[in-house]
Write an enzyme that holds these catalytic residues in place. Structure first.
Site, mmCIF file in Angstrom:
data_model
loop_
_atom_site.group_PDB
_atom_site.id
_atom_site.type_symbol
_atom_site.label_atom_id
_atom_site.label_comp_id
_atom_site.label_asym_id
_atom_site.label_seq_id
_atom_site.Cartn_x
_atom_site.Cartn_y
_atom_site.Cartn_z
ATOM 1 N N ASP A 80 60.468 90.402 -53.227
ATOM 2 C CA ASP A 80 61.559 91.092 -53.919
ATOM 3 C C ASP A 80 62.649 91.342 -52.890
ATOM 4 O OD1 ASP A 80 63.324 92.751 -55.199
ATOM 5 O OD2 ASP A 80 61.817 94.166 -55.925
ATOM 6 N N ASN A 109 67.525 81.248 -51.193
ATOM 7 C CA ASN A 109 68.192 80.837 -52.421
ATOM 8 C C ASN A 109 68.378 81.993 -53.408
ATOM 9 O OD1 ASN A 109 68.821 78.927 -54.815
ATOM 10 N ND2 ASN A 109 66.967 80.008 -55.461
ATOM 11 N N TYR A 127 80.648 88.848 -57.082
ATOM 12 C CA TYR A 127 79.819 87.713 -56.654
ATOM 13 C C TYR A 127 80.481 86.972 -55.486
ATOM 14 C CZ TYR A 127 77.270 83.288 -56.851
ATOM 15 O OH TYR A 127 76.529 82.175 -56.527
ATOM 16 N N LYS A 151 79.211 86.503 -51.520
ATOM 17 C CA LYS A 151 78.979 85.173 -50.945
ATOM 18 C C LYS A 151 79.880 84.916 -49.728
ATOM 19 C CE LYS A 151 75.608 83.714 -53.574
ATOM 20 N NZ LYS A 151 74.272 83.463 -53.029
ATOM 21 N N THR A 193 72.329 76.577 -64.784
ATOM 22 C CA THR A 193 71.229 77.529 -64.615
ATOM 23 C C THR A 193 71.473 78.699 -65.555
ATOM 24 O OG1 THR A 193 72.419 78.757 -62.892
ATOM 25 C CG2 THR A 193 70.987 76.956 -62.157
#
Length: 276
Positions: free
Chosen positions: A62, A89, A193, A197, A232
């Site tokens: 986790d 990932n 997001y 990143k 995805t």
């Protein structure tokens, strides 16, 4: 000599699952460990891969639990005595139509994508054996997000002398600004997001720099990569790439041949180094 081992995080579905499959197809000369937060889903993924003829093992991880990363580290140390491939990932993103306040989205996304990746690295990078490969899955969104930062923030994120501590402070500042509702006025992009990143991409450069300084003779390569826009659960069904296509660059970086010097500390997209 201990058996080689590769670990892929967030690998019960999507790109992570495809990376595990590609490593097996490439005849990785060791054990491949699929990690996931949900034990049931992780074991189901392993069962499916075994039915396809691939030998894979599951271990719980986790990202948001530092103790979980430490448990994985202890298992790897005890079972293998080290680590040869790490592919970070695991990650998450809110949908475009999410109703949660932006400040909440920023905190939750940062905790998983940046802090979670950092905690896993702190737990597992000390286990890296000579010629190990580390791949932090970032995104092309990080580059787009960087381009919409203020010139001052862009300069900080492009500063090759930026330390991990300074990067962590910047990531924390974004979350606070997002919670206060003035992140754009402070020069931050309007994407949680994308900002997380940015953190992953810059962290990769910092980590590579540290490895070069501390373990120069060991031939370890560490990079960030963009798998592309992949179909995805997270990115949606309209994306142009299949998970298998998205897995190509992470797998390529994970299997860079012994003796390779580059890429190292780079952002790689479609097996090509991108300008940061």
């Amino acid at each position: 000599m201990s058996k080689k081992v590769a670990v892929v995080t967030g690998a019960n579905k999507g790109i992570g699952l495809a990376i595990v499959r590609e490593l097996c197809k490439a005849k990785f000369t060791g054990d491949v460990i699929l990690t996931a937060r949900n034990e049931k889903l992780g074991n189901e993924a392993v069962k499916m891969l075994k039915s396809e003829g691939f030998e894979v093992a599951y271990h719980h991880l986790d990202l948001c639990d530092q103790g979980s990363a430490k448990q994985l580290s202890n298992f790897l140390q005890k079972t293998y005595g080290g680590l040869d491939v790490l592919i970070n990932n695991a990650g998450m993103a809110f949908k475009n139509d999410a109703t949660e306040p932006f400040g909440e989205q920023a905190e939750v996304t940062m905790r998983t994508n940046f802090w979670g990746t950092l905690w896993v690295c702190h737990a597992l990078l000390p286990l890296l054996r000579p010629n190990a490969r580390v791949v932090n899955v970032s995104s092309f969104v990080s580059k787009k997000a960087l381009d919409t930062c203020s010139p001052q923030l862009q300069a900080k994120f492009r500063d090759t002398e930026l330390s991990e501590e300074e990067l962590c402070l910047l990531m924390g500042q974004f979350v606070i600004a997002a919670q206060q509702g003035n992140h754009q006025a402070q020069g931050w992009p309007n994407t949680a997001y994308g900002t997380t990143k940015i953190g992953v991409t810059v962290l990769s450069r910092i980590q590579a720099h540290i490895l070069t300084k501390t373990r120069a003779a060991d031939g370890i390569l560490l990079n960030a990569c963009c798998p592309g826009w992949v179909r995805t659960d997270m990115a949606g069904s309209k994306a142009p790439k299949s998970p298998e296509e998205g897995a190509q660059t992470p797998t390529y970086l994970a299997l860079l041949p012994e003796g390779a010097k580059q890429p190292h500390g780079q952002l790689v997209w479609d097996k090509t180094v991108q300008e940061w």
